[in-house]
Write a protein that holds these residues in place. Structure first.
Motif: not given
Length: 361
Positions: A201-207, A248-265
């Motif tokens: 998946x090349x598109x940042x938003x899609x990934x 309502x519930x809480x689930x995990x926020x992956x540190x690796x995903x956090x890096x990716x989602x900040x790039x996307x944002x």
């Protein structure tokens, strides 16, 4: 003699009339004269929307042509029956009534659709009486005979019962027996397969969207309803509000995903929902599935992969890494531990430790 076949296809989830023929310039130019005609690269056919008007228009257009016309469109399709304005208004009121019950959007749409087909079925039988016999006949003709899934059959029964409740119709003697659901094991991807999909998946938003669904074990509805404020980077948690069962519930926020989602944002700058469509509204589940399907198609993965497969894979990988089932249950938002127990059947951790007797021969 040259032949043109009219058949029913689904293009972008919508029913269409398709015109199939061996390539011929004369036929092609003649078909193109139909209004609203389109070409589908996916199916390799010309098509127009599947409506009663277009069926009649196609038949009239091809009637005087010199070719052999074969009509493979379904006969007596409920989809083509037109309801009265009063019936359509009643369906809209029923939909609002369901919404006021705070049922999920998916449930509201499913119940509304099945009730629409049920009313059309009654219309085709020249009756407006919703009797036991009519409901049982609809159950057989529309569901059982068409070999629709047991899960869909149960949804239909639930939808019709809700409609009877809405209409204040008491059918205590209703004899429709709910079939037992098939106990199918979920499809699970390996870690390498998940990585392979994301790498295609090349598109940042899609990934970022696909990575979110896997890394947090979310249902697609939960993912597209997620707001920017639901990401708690200080506690490394994701808040899932009003999920299935109104919990309502809480689930995990992956540190690796956090890096990716900040790039996307930083690139897309969504305003309210974490993932927004071009119009600024919530992202479409259909678009999300298409992203995943396109990525899987580029790989050598032969499994049937859906968005829910990513959630199943998340749970199984947690179990295989030693996470307690009770925590997995909380992360997934399961109401019962029995639901989470299914992942013990697809985990290869314990199975791989069993010695096969064949190896002792």
């Amino acid at each position: 003699m040259k032949k043109v076949t009219l058949t029913l296809i689904k293009h972008k989830t919508i029913k269409q009339i398709a015109f199939k023929f061996q390539y011929d310039t004369e036929i092609k130019e003649y078909i193109k004269k139909l209004p609203h005609i389109n070409w589908s690269k996916t199916h390799g056919v010309f098509y127009i929307p599947y409506t009663k008007e277009n069926i009649n228009l196609s038949a009239k257009h091809l009637k005087n042509s010199p070719w052999n016309i074969q009509n493979n469109l379904p006969k007596n399709d409920l989809f083509l029956i037109n309801l009265t304005q009063e019936q359509l208004l009643d369906i809209q009121k029923f939909k609002r009534w369901l919404t006021q019950k705070r049922l999920s959007d998916n449930t509201v749409n499913t119940y509304t659709n099945v009730v629409t087909y049920f009313i059309k079925y009654c219309h085709s039988k020249n009756t407006t009486l919703y009797t036991n016999h009519m409901i049982e006949s609809f159950n057989y003709d529309f569901i059982v005979k068409e070999n629709k899934s047991i899960s869909y059959q149960n949804q239909c029964i639930n939808g019709i019962k809700k409609f009877l409740q809405y209409k204040n119709i008491n059918l205590d003697t209703l004899q429709i027996v709910r079939p037992k659901k098939e106990k199918k094991l979920p499809t699970v991807l390996s870690l390498d397969e998940v990585k392979l999909i994301l790498n295609n998946i090349n598109n940042l938003k899609h990934k970022a969207l696909i990575a979110l669904i896997y890394s947090a074990g979310l249902r697609i509805g939960e993912a597209i309803n997620l707001k920017i404020t639901d990401i708690d980077s200080k506690r490394m948690l994701i808040c899932v509000e009003n999920s299935k069962g109104k919990k309502d519930r809480y689930t995990l926020l992956s540190p690796l995903f956090l890096v990716l989602v900040r790039q996307y944002y930083s690139v897309y700058k969504p305003k309210i929902f974490l993932f927004e469509g071009a119009d600024g509204n919530k992202y479409s589940p259909t678009s999300a599935q298409k992203i995943l399907s396109n990525a899987v198609r580029k790989t050598s993965i032969s499994k049937k992969v859906t968005l829910h497969t990513l959630r199943h894979s998340f749970a199984t990988h947690l179990l295989e890494s030693g996470t307690d089932l009770r925590y997995i249950q909380e992360l997934l938002g399961h109401g019962s531990p029995k639901t989470t127990m299914i992942y013990t059947h697809v985990s290869n951790k314990q199975l791989s430790q069993i010695k096969n007797p064949f190896d002792s021969l």
